[in-house]
Design a protein around this motif. Structure first.
Motif, mmCIF file in Angstrom:
data_model
loop_
_atom_site.group_PDB
_atom_site.id
_atom_site.type_symbol
_atom_site.label_atom_id
_atom_site.label_comp_id
_atom_site.label_asym_id
_atom_site.label_seq_id
_atom_site.Cartn_x
_atom_site.Cartn_y
_atom_site.Cartn_z
ATOM 1 N N VAL A 138 0.883 -1.193 0.015
ATOM 2 C CA VAL A 138 0.046 -0.029 -0.043
ATOM 3 C C VAL A 138 0.938 1.044 0.042
ATOM 4 C CG1 VAL A 138 -1.640 1.384 1.339
ATOM 5 C CG2 VAL A 138 -1.884 -1.035 1.098
ATOM 6 N N GLY A 139 1.972 1.171 0.867
ATOM 7 C CA GLY A 139 2.626 2.393 1.025
ATOM 8 C C GLY A 139 3.515 2.625 -0.513
ATOM 9 N N ALA A 140 3.951 1.651 -1.060
ATOM 10 C CA ALA A 140 4.567 1.648 -2.292
ATOM 11 C C ALA A 140 3.797 2.433 -3.389
ATOM 12 C CB ALA A 140 5.313 0.267 -2.636
ATOM 13 N N ASN A 141 2.408 1.762 -3.393
ATOM 14 C CA ASN A 141 1.627 2.419 -4.330
ATOM 15 C C ASN A 141 1.400 3.956 -4.143
ATOM 16 O OD1 ASN A 141 1.014 -0.279 -5.769
ATOM 17 N ND2 ASN A 141 -0.557 -0.795 -4.206
ATOM 18 N N PHE A 142 1.100 4.245 -3.094
ATOM 19 C CA PHE A 142 1.172 5.769 -2.628
ATOM 20 C C PHE A 142 2.461 6.517 -3.058
ATOM 21 C CE2 PHE A 142 -2.512 4.536 -0.060
ATOM 22 C CZ PHE A 142 -3.408 5.699 -0.345
ATOM 23 N N LEU A 143 3.640 5.967 -2.888
ATOM 24 C CA LEU A 143 4.842 6.263 -3.340
ATOM 25 C C LEU A 143 5.021 6.679 -4.793
ATOM 26 C CD1 LEU A 143 7.659 7.019 -2.710
ATOM 27 C CD2 LEU A 143 8.476 4.656 -2.975
ATOM 28 N N ARG A 144 4.188 6.038 -5.654
ATOM 29 C CA ARG A 144 4.048 6.177 -6.949
ATOM 30 C C ARG A 144 3.939 7.686 -7.288
ATOM 31 N NH1 ARG A 144 3.871 1.002 -9.380
ATOM 32 N NH2 ARG A 144 3.086 -0.586 -8.139
ATOM 33 N N ARG A 152 9.291 3.027 -12.654
ATOM 34 C CA ARG A 152 8.448 1.860 -12.304
ATOM 35 C C ARG A 152 8.576 1.224 -11.036
ATOM 36 N NH1 ARG A 152 6.518 4.481 -15.714
ATOM 37 N NH2 ARG A 152 6.073 4.316 -17.882
ATOM 38 N N LEU A 153 7.585 0.892 -10.403
ATOM 39 C CA LEU A 153 7.662 -0.151 -9.144
ATOM 40 C C LEU A 153 6.832 -1.367 -9.513
ATOM 41 C CD1 LEU A 153 7.024 2.191 -6.223
ATOM 42 C CD2 LEU A 153 9.386 1.254 -7.045
ATOM 43 N N HIS A 154 7.477 -2.673 -9.454
ATOM 44 C CA HIS A 154 6.718 -3.725 -9.628
ATOM 45 C C HIS A 154 7.024 -4.654 -8.450
ATOM 46 C CE1 HIS A 154 7.017 -2.314 -13.731
ATOM 47 N NE2 HIS A 154 8.274 -2.625 -13.734
ATOM 48 N N TYR A 155 5.976 -5.556 -7.884
ATOM 49 C CA TYR A 155 6.014 -6.301 -6.922
ATOM 50 C C TYR A 155 5.346 -7.841 -7.084
ATOM 51 C CZ TYR A 155 1.719 -4.431 -5.158
ATOM 52 O OH TYR A 155 0.473 -3.774 -5.124
ATOM 53 N N ALA A 156 5.962 -8.857 -6.378
ATOM 54 C CA ALA A 156 5.298 -9.935 -6.174
ATOM 55 C C ALA A 156 5.274 -10.705 -4.695
ATOM 56 C CB ALA A 156 5.555 -10.961 -7.478
ATOM 57 N N ILE A 157 4.186 -10.971 -4.648
ATOM 58 C CA ILE A 157 4.252 -11.735 -3.105
ATOM 59 C C ILE A 157 4.626 -13.096 -3.268
ATOM 60 C CG2 ILE A 157 2.850 -12.530 -1.221
ATOM 61 C CD1 ILE A 157 1.189 -9.952 -1.483
#
Length: 222
Positions: A138-144, A152-157
């Motif tokens: 959530v924090g990373a998505n607000f960081l965008r 670009r920010l990408h992530y995978a759990i």
């Protein structure tokens, strides 16, 4: 050469139809890289012989291109020593000399550790590592909003802590990839993502271990 997870696909089919369920497949033509480069090497050799040009043609196969940075390890091992000029290629819908820069990348693992407990009997005794991962995302998505538009920010759990919803997850992992036009920008954004992870751990009473996984500097074409 390298394939990507869950992209297995029947040939000559324009709808999703995997050969193997959840199997690997090629998303952008990497299955053509080896054969195409070999054909180019043979054609170059034939041309040099026909024109009487002196020189040596070397053909390299480069593994781990989908995130593994294979060429960096090859260069470090000295495989490109003595090479005066190198050509690479990628399948495309037209023939052209591609002179655009490529984004620099960092790939980082964030490993959250909490405390497991029964989610109904004693949830107050637990500390959810999965909550830490989710709040980090959530924090990373607000960081965008507050990084440059080209980044670009990408992530995978990669580890959700198990399949039982009635247990507070004691561990959870997420893998991030940060991209930006220049490596210095990637480093700066990665530091901010690190801070987001630490903040998520603080909010959830968990611990986070940050492990650098891989990186590639921005490609500067001739």
């Amino acid at each position: 050469y390298d394939a990507l997870p869950s992209l297995s696909q029947q040939a000559n089919c324009d709808i999703f139809s995997p050969v193997v369920a959840a199997g690997n497949g090629h998303g952008c033509g990497h299955n053509l890289l080896g054969a195409g480069a070999l054909a180019a090497a043979l054609a170059t050799k034939a041309c040099m012989q026909e024109l009487g040009l002196a020189g040596t043609v070397k053909y390299f196969g480069c593994p781990a291109e989908e995130g593994g940075g294979g060429k960096a390890y090859m260069a470090r091992a000295g495989l490109f020593d003595g090479v005066d000029i190198a050509f690479t290629w990628h399948p495309w819908d037209e023939n052209l000399a591609y002179n655009a820069r490529m984004l620099a990348t960092n790939q980082v693992k964030y490993l959250f550790k909490g405390k497991s407990t029964h989610a109904a009997f004693s949830p107050h005794m637990g500390r959810s590592a999965l909550d830490g991962v989710e709040l980090m995302n959530v924090g990373a998505n607000f960081l965008r909003e507050h990084i440059i538009p080209e980044a670009r920010l990408h992530y995978a759990i990669t580890n959700a802590g198990g399949n039982a919803p009635n247990v507070v997850q004691s561990e959870a992992h997420v893998l991030y990839k940060v991209r930006s036009p220049k490596m210095q920008e990637v480093r700066e954004i990665t530091q901010r993502v690190d801070d987001v992870a630490r903040g998520a751990a603080l909010m959830t009473g968990t611990e986070v271990t940050i492990e650098f996984d891989a990186a590639s500097a921005d490609l500067i074409p001739n």
